[in-house]
Scaffold this motif. Structure first.
Motif, mmCIF file in Angstrom:
data_model
loop_
_atom_site.group_PDB
_atom_site.id
_atom_site.type_symbol
_atom_site.label_atom_id
_atom_site.label_comp_id
_atom_site.label_asym_id
_atom_site.label_seq_id
_atom_site.Cartn_x
_atom_site.Cartn_y
_atom_site.Cartn_z
ATOM 1 N N LEU A 38 17.796 46.055 44.154
ATOM 2 C CA LEU A 38 16.884 44.901 44.005
ATOM 3 C C LEU A 38 17.666 43.597 43.831
ATOM 4 C CD1 LEU A 38 14.111 46.503 41.785
ATOM 5 C CD2 LEU A 38 13.721 45.375 43.983
ATOM 6 N N VAL A 39 18.773 43.657 43.081
ATOM 7 C CA VAL A 39 19.610 42.457 42.859
ATOM 8 C C VAL A 39 20.149 41.956 44.201
ATOM 9 C CG1 VAL A 39 21.854 41.739 41.950
ATOM 10 C CG2 VAL A 39 20.242 42.908 40.457
ATOM 11 N N GLU A 58 21.697 44.305 32.347
ATOM 12 C CA GLU A 58 21.902 42.887 32.008
ATOM 13 C C GLU A 58 23.123 42.337 32.741
ATOM 14 O OE1 GLU A 58 22.254 40.000 28.081
ATOM 15 O OE2 GLU A 58 21.894 42.129 27.798
ATOM 16 N N HIS A 59 24.191 43.122 32.770
ATOM 17 C CA HIS A 59 25.391 42.703 33.504
ATOM 18 C C HIS A 59 25.100 42.549 34.994
ATOM 19 C CE1 HIS A 59 27.863 43.730 29.981
ATOM 20 N NE2 HIS A 59 28.808 42.994 30.560
ATOM 21 N N VAL A 62 22.352 36.953 39.532
ATOM 22 C CA VAL A 62 21.161 36.634 40.321
ATOM 23 C C VAL A 62 20.131 35.884 39.476
ATOM 24 C CG1 VAL A 62 19.728 38.714 40.056
ATOM 25 C CG2 VAL A 62 19.843 37.560 42.249
ATOM 26 N N LEU A 63 20.063 36.197 38.184
ATOM 27 C CA LEU A 63 19.105 35.480 37.317
ATOM 28 C C LEU A 63 19.519 34.020 37.160
ATOM 29 C CD1 LEU A 63 18.348 38.091 34.505
ATOM 30 C CD2 LEU A 63 17.064 37.603 36.566
ATOM 31 N N GLN A 64 20.830 33.804 37.097
ATOM 32 C CA GLN A 64 21.306 32.419 36.982
ATOM 33 C C GLN A 64 20.990 31.649 38.269
ATOM 34 O OE1 GLN A 64 25.532 31.899 36.936
ATOM 35 N NE2 GLN A 64 25.440 30.024 35.761
ATOM 36 N N ALA A 91 17.288 31.053 38.502
ATOM 37 C CA ALA A 91 16.746 30.397 37.298
ATOM 38 C C ALA A 91 15.577 31.196 36.734
ATOM 39 C CB ALA A 91 16.322 28.972 37.615
ATOM 40 N N THR A 92 15.774 32.519 36.622
ATOM 41 C CA THR A 92 14.717 33.402 36.114
ATOM 42 C C THR A 92 15.099 33.900 34.727
ATOM 43 O OG1 THR A 92 14.566 34.187 38.384
ATOM 44 C CG2 THR A 92 13.313 35.422 36.746
ATOM 45 N N GLN A 93 14.098 34.110 33.892
ATOM 46 C CA GLN A 93 14.339 34.676 32.561
ATOM 47 C C GLN A 93 13.832 36.111 32.559
ATOM 48 O OE1 GLN A 93 15.585 33.112 29.612
ATOM 49 N NE2 GLN A 93 16.283 31.571 31.071
ATOM 50 N N ILE A 94 14.645 37.037 32.090
ATOM 51 C CA ILE A 94 14.172 38.411 31.882
ATOM 52 C C ILE A 94 14.596 38.811 30.480
ATOM 53 C CG2 ILE A 94 14.533 40.849 32.500
ATOM 54 C CD1 ILE A 94 14.549 40.135 35.375
ATOM 55 N N LYS A 95 13.677 39.329 29.706
ATOM 56 C CA LYS A 95 13.997 39.709 28.320
ATOM 57 C C LYS A 95 14.535 41.126 28.327
ATOM 58 C CE LYS A 95 13.670 38.939 23.789
ATOM 59 N NZ LYS A 95 14.895 39.648 23.485
ATOM 60 N N PHE A 96 15.809 41.263 27.963
ATOM 61 C CA PHE A 96 16.400 42.592 27.869
ATOM 62 C C PHE A 96 16.234 43.085 26.432
ATOM 63 C CE2 PHE A 96 18.419 40.859 31.577
ATOM 64 C CZ PHE A 96 18.536 41.962 32.415
ATOM 65 N N PRO A 97 16.033 44.408 26.247
ATOM 66 C CA PRO A 97 15.888 44.920 24.874
ATOM 67 C C PRO A 97 17.132 44.536 24.069
ATOM 68 C CG PRO A 97 15.516 46.657 26.501
ATOM 69 C CD PRO A 97 16.001 45.470 27.254
ATOM 70 N N SER A 98 16.920 43.945 22.903
ATOM 71 C CA SER A 98 18.064 43.426 22.136
ATOM 72 C C SER A 98 18.809 44.563 21.461
ATOM 73 C CB SER A 98 17.556 42.445 21.083
ATOM 74 O OG SER A 98 18.624 42.111 20.236
#
Length: 1004
Positions: free
Chosen positions: A639-640, A686-687, A692-694, A697-704
């Motif tokens: 997908l990335v 996350e890595h 691609v998120l940068q 300019a997308t935000q995705i919340k990864f489990p902390s």
């Protein structure tokens, strides 16, 4: 009278009592021009006639002295003639010979051919041997009381010793003897034996004054073979930013790197900067503590702890093996710790960060490795305990519930070895036992601890290989309910079918996730097998190389690797869409991982076209991540790559699918260790998504997970030119005087982004702007360590492009004035020496993975055949009044560019060798040019630095690329006209090198 030979002529002169000048005039009449007096052996003939009686013939001796003064005879023939006289009982003759030697032995010279100069070296060696024998004979006679009076004997012995001292006090003479020693090894052995005999004889003499004189002469003789390796250490400095930065760079970016290259690099810095060992070891420890304090929480902190407590003691063990002279390395280490204990604020901060007494643990570790004696360890520990008692806040701040990282890392190291043994054992009896071990590794921070310990001790590669083997074994299912399979399939059949399938799924998943995590944390090189290994490439290696997103790696979502067999894809899509839960029995996980990308494409298309609703997508994504997290990792990897190729308005559904896959599944019906596996999965995703998120300019919340998983990510300020960032961060580092971990990462990012030429060129410009002497030296130390990010490529650019550009363009010469010019010369030499000494080895992992632009082809820059003029030669000729002198190497006489490297047949196809050879050709032409200027001065500084830094006597130094003719040009520069410099810059292992050196020194 017709004179037949020399002997008759000398006798006639003696009979007729000619004066010395009359004798010389008549001799020239008797012997017409053609044969020289040396060929006729005039000196030997005169001495033979003068020494016939018990006392020498004064008239004939006066002829010899006149011949020496008027240079009728060469010094070498006189010395050779003297050394043939061996009747040491004739005191008056000996004294006369010593008088003759005294006339010229402190001002020997020869302006003839190289052969004659080598002859002078040999003659001086013979004369030294004769003097030693003569001194020993005189001492023996004095000891045995054979002299008429003790005073006469002492007088002769004193004369011998004075003559010895006079010859040996001259550096020029010692340099000529150094060459002679290499030329005639057997004669030098005879001298060493004579010296031993002399020492023995003098030991029994009662005169202490004569004994001390003899010892002085003996020390001078013993210093001749090592006259080039004596260097003084820097004692006025206490901080060494280069060592600090090299250690920080290694700890931050190259924990998995082999130890030997780091040890060699540190030794190179120590030698080039002449750092005393205690301060050198202190600087290594200081860098480790700074790294520990600065490191971001999480994996980075564990890496630093492993580096400090496991790797650096091993590095010191290797450093201990290097020759230390007469010093004891363990004493130096103890001394370094003494200095370190004085830096209480640094140690307190480290103790606070690590929640323990760091020095105590380090001392124990060093003691275990034999780097400290028990006594020193105890005394240092006691001092630190006393210091800690002074700061009670340290103890109150220590949290008893949190185990300190250093203790955990030291315990993890033996665990790594045990796990490797467990993975080697036969698991056919207990596949669940193996699963238990792996599950235990996943809990808490165990995995990162074990990986850091394995990385610091060089076991990470074998760790990764074991997991790859395990991952491969899980391919074998055949019939999960039938017996008789080999390897893991047999061990799995002993379990009920469903149980066997879930164990196999878990073994596949855990090994896959661990390998992804290792590749992202320590670099994919750790995973790859050696290129020499034959056989099928393991599934994970194939997947990682073709499908796994990494920094700087662009994947093509339409690549064949993402387009597997269509029947597999259809059945996988059906499986994901229809069943409420994934079936494990008979599931080929590696095939599913390869098919998932195409399946996701089908599902995305169906969703885009309204065939599937969002609820169906949720069910499918839950199925993907519900049992085996690896499927979700493979899906997101594709997908990335896919999102990068889509337009702004086409990305929404793909990004939404990534969001669905990232979160954990809230279901009871999951396989064992699900929560632990999800933690690793979300870190991997996350890595993968960061780039691609940068870009989108997308935000995705990864489990902390409670810690920063990507501490050095996205360091460059937005909307600011990278040149500004480079100059400002270099200015900060220069002001501070040392490089920190964050700056290293910023420099690394800039090097990636701007390329090697841009990076090197702009930093050199910053150096040349600096006019404060102290700051230019600091800048060189810092720049050298920054260039260590990719030393090989930077050196090629610096020596092959930047320096020739500055030296051949007269409009830039002003920038080479002192102090920045001296600093640049120092930097160039340090880079050249480091690259040359290490380029025979392998590039480090961080240099291999750099995606760099193609550097201009060095073969075209410096062509291999000397018929076409190289670019460099054209540059040279454009600055010369007489353009054709340097238009191409063939126009110069062959000898003018002949260098030691050609005689050692160094491979000139190697880019670094070509660049060095051409740089020295350029230096040679600058020295021989008619115009002098700052560029000439720069060349002098460059050569001085070469002489200062060289590991003396090393055949493979960079100076082997210097044409032999440069030596005579260099000697004309006053600062370089010393015998030691000539010896240092010529390759004395070659006969031609020795002749060139002898000629240059004899003419000084």
């Amino acid at each position: 009278m017709k004179v037949v030979n020399l002997k008759q002529a000398i006798l006639q002169a003696w009979k007729e009592r000619w004066s010395d000048y009359q004798w010389a005039i008549n001799m020239k009449k008797f012997f017409p021009k053609g044969a020289t007096w040396d060929i006729l052996n005039l000196a030997e003939a005169l001495l033979e006639q003068a020494m016939i009686g018990p006392s020498p013939n004064p008239l004939i001796l006066s002829y010899l002295k006149y011949a020496i003064s008027s240079q009728m005879v060469s010094y070498s023939t006189v010395l050779t003639a003297i050394s043939k006289f061996d009747d040491f009982s004739r005191d008056l003759c000996i004294q006369a010979l010593l008088d003759i030697m005294d006339m010229f032995c402190d001002r020997l010279s020869c302006h003839g051919k190289a052969e004659e100069c080598i002859g002078l070296c040999r003659a001086l060696l013979s004369a030294l041997h004769w003097l030693l024998r003569c001194t020993t004979a005189s001492a023996e006679r004095l000891r045995e009381g054979l002299e008429m009076g003790a005073t006469t004997g002492e007088k002769q012995l004193t004369m011998c010793l004075q003559q010895l001292k006079k010859i040996l006090s001259s550096t020029k003479n010692r340099a000529l003897l150094h060459i002679a020693k290499l030329e005639e090894v057997s004669s030098w052995t005879a001298i060493e034996q004579s010296l031993l005999k002399l020492v023995e004889t003098f030991a029994s003499l009662s005169n202490s004054h004569l004994q001390s004189q003899a010892e002085e002469c003996g020390a001078l003789i013993r210093s001749i073979p090592i006259m080039l390796s004596m260097h003084s250490e820097q004692l006025h400095k206490t901080g060494f930013p280069t060592v600090h930065a090299v250690v920080l760079l290694e700890g931050t970016m190259n924990l998995t790197g082999e130890m030997q290259p780091l040890v060699e690099q540190l030794m190179m810095v120590k030698r080039m900067q002449r750092i005393p060992t205690p301060l050198f070891v202190l600087e290594i420890w200081k860098a480790c503590f700074v790294g520990l304090i600065e490191s971001p929480e999480g994996t980075e902190e564990l890496k630093w702890t492993a580096f400090t407590f496991l790797k650096i003691p091993q590095v010191l063990v290797k450093l201990k093996k290097y020759p230390q002279g007469d010093k004891d390395f363990t004493e130096d280490v103890s001394c370094a710790f003494e200095f370190l204990l004085k830096l209480t604020p640094l140690l307190d901060k480290a103790d606070h960060r690590c929640n323990c007494d760091c020095i105590n643990m380090l001392l124990q570790e060093c003691s275990k490795q034999g780097l400290l004696s028990e006594v020193n360890k105890e005394s240092l520990m006691a001092k630190r305990v006393a210091d800690r008692d002074q700061s009670p806040w340290l103890k109150s701040a220590e949290n008893a519930n949190i185990q300190p990282n250093p203790g955990l890392i030291l315990r993890a190291e033996p665990t790594v070895t045990n796990i490797l043994k467990t993975m080697d054992a036969d698991h056919s009896k207990s596949p669940e036992g193996l699963l238990g071990v792996l599950g235990h590794m996943l809990s808490g921070k165990s995995l990162d601890l074990l990986l850091a310990a394995a990385a610091a001790t060089g076991k990470l590669k074998s760790f990764a290989r074991k997991f790859i083997s395990l991952n491969e074994f899980t391919k074998n299912i055949s019939n999960e309910n039938s017996l008789g399979q080999q390897g893991f399939s047999s061990l799995l059949c002993l379990l009920p079918t469903a149980k066997a399938a879930s164990v196999r799924a878990l073994l596949f998943d855990i090994s896959f996730l661990m390998l992804c995590h290792v590749a992202q944390t320590y670099g994919s090189e750790v995973i790859l097998s050696e290129s020499s290994t034959v056989g099928e490439v393991p599934f994970f290696e194939t997947w990682m190389q073709t499908c796994m997103p990494e920094e700087g790696k662009i994947l093509n979502p339409d690549h064949p690797c993402f387009r597997p067999d269509s029947t597999n894809v259809e059945s996988l899509v059906a499986l994901l869409n229809n069943t409420s839960e994934m079936k494990l029995v008979q599931m080929k996980w590696h095939e599913a991982c390869l098919s998932i990308s195409a399946a996701i494409l089908e599902i995305l298309n169906a969703w885009e076209n309204g065939v599937l609703a969002f609820e169906s997508i949720q069910k499918i994504t839950d199925n993907i991540k519900g049992k085996v997290c690896s499927l979700a990792v493979c899906a997101v990897a594709w997908l990335v790559a896919h999102v990068r190729m889509l337009g702004l308005d086409e990305r929404e559904k793909s990004l939404q699918m990534i969001r669905q896959l990232v979160g954990p599944l809230c279901s009871e019906n999951t396989l064992q260790f699900y929560s632990e596996r999800v933690v690793i999965m979300s870190s991997i995703l996350e890595h993968m998504c960061a780039d691609v998120l940068q870009q989108t300019a997308t935000q995705i919340k990864f489990p902390s997970t409670g810690m920063d998983t990507m501490p050095y990510w996205n360091l460059l300020p937005p909307k600011r030119p990278i040149k500004e960032v480079l100059t400002s961060i270099f200015a900060e580092v220069l002001e501070k005087g040392w490089v920190d971990s964050r700056s290293i990462h910023v420099f690394d990012t800039l090097l990636h982004m701007g390329g090697v030429y841009w990076f090197c060129n702009n930093l050199v410009k910053e150096l040349l702007k600096e006019t404060r002497k102290e700051y230019t030296l600091r800048a060189v130390e810092l720049l050298y360590s920054i260039f260590c990010l990719d030393m090989q490529q930077v050196t090629l650019i610096l020596l092959g492009h930047i320096l020739p550009g500055l030296l051949t363009d007269s409009s830039k010469w002003h920038s080479l004035m002192d102090p920045p010019g001296t600093a640049l010369a120092k930097l160039a030499v340090w880079c050249a020496l480091s690259s040359y000494s290490s380029h025979k080895g392998q590039a480090s992992s961080r240099q291999k993975k750099r995606h760099r632009e193609d550097i201009e082809d060095y073969i075209s820059l410096f062509p291999l055949d000397d018929t076409q003029p190289s670019k460099l030669m054209r540059l040279l000729s454009s600055n010369e009044d007489d353009a054709n002198v340097l238009s191409s190497p063939t126009d110069r006489s062959m000898s003018s560019s002949l260098s030691a490297s050609q005689m050692h047949t160094v491979n000139m196809r190697d880019p670094l060798n070509r660049v060095l050879a051409n740089l020295f050709l350029l230096i040679s032409s600058i020295l021989g040019a008619r115009t002098a200027g700052p560029h000439t001065q720069f060349v002098q500084w460059f050569m001085e630095e070469c002489v200062d830094c060289l590991e003396q006597g090393s055949r493979g130094s960079i100076l082997q690329f210097m044409p032999f003719t440069t030596v005579s040009e260099l000697v004309k520069v006053s600062a370089m006209s010393s015998p030691k410099v000539v010896l240092a810059i010529t390759d004395l292992s070659l006969p031609l090198g020795r002749r060139v050196a002898a000629k240059a020194i004899a003419a000084l």
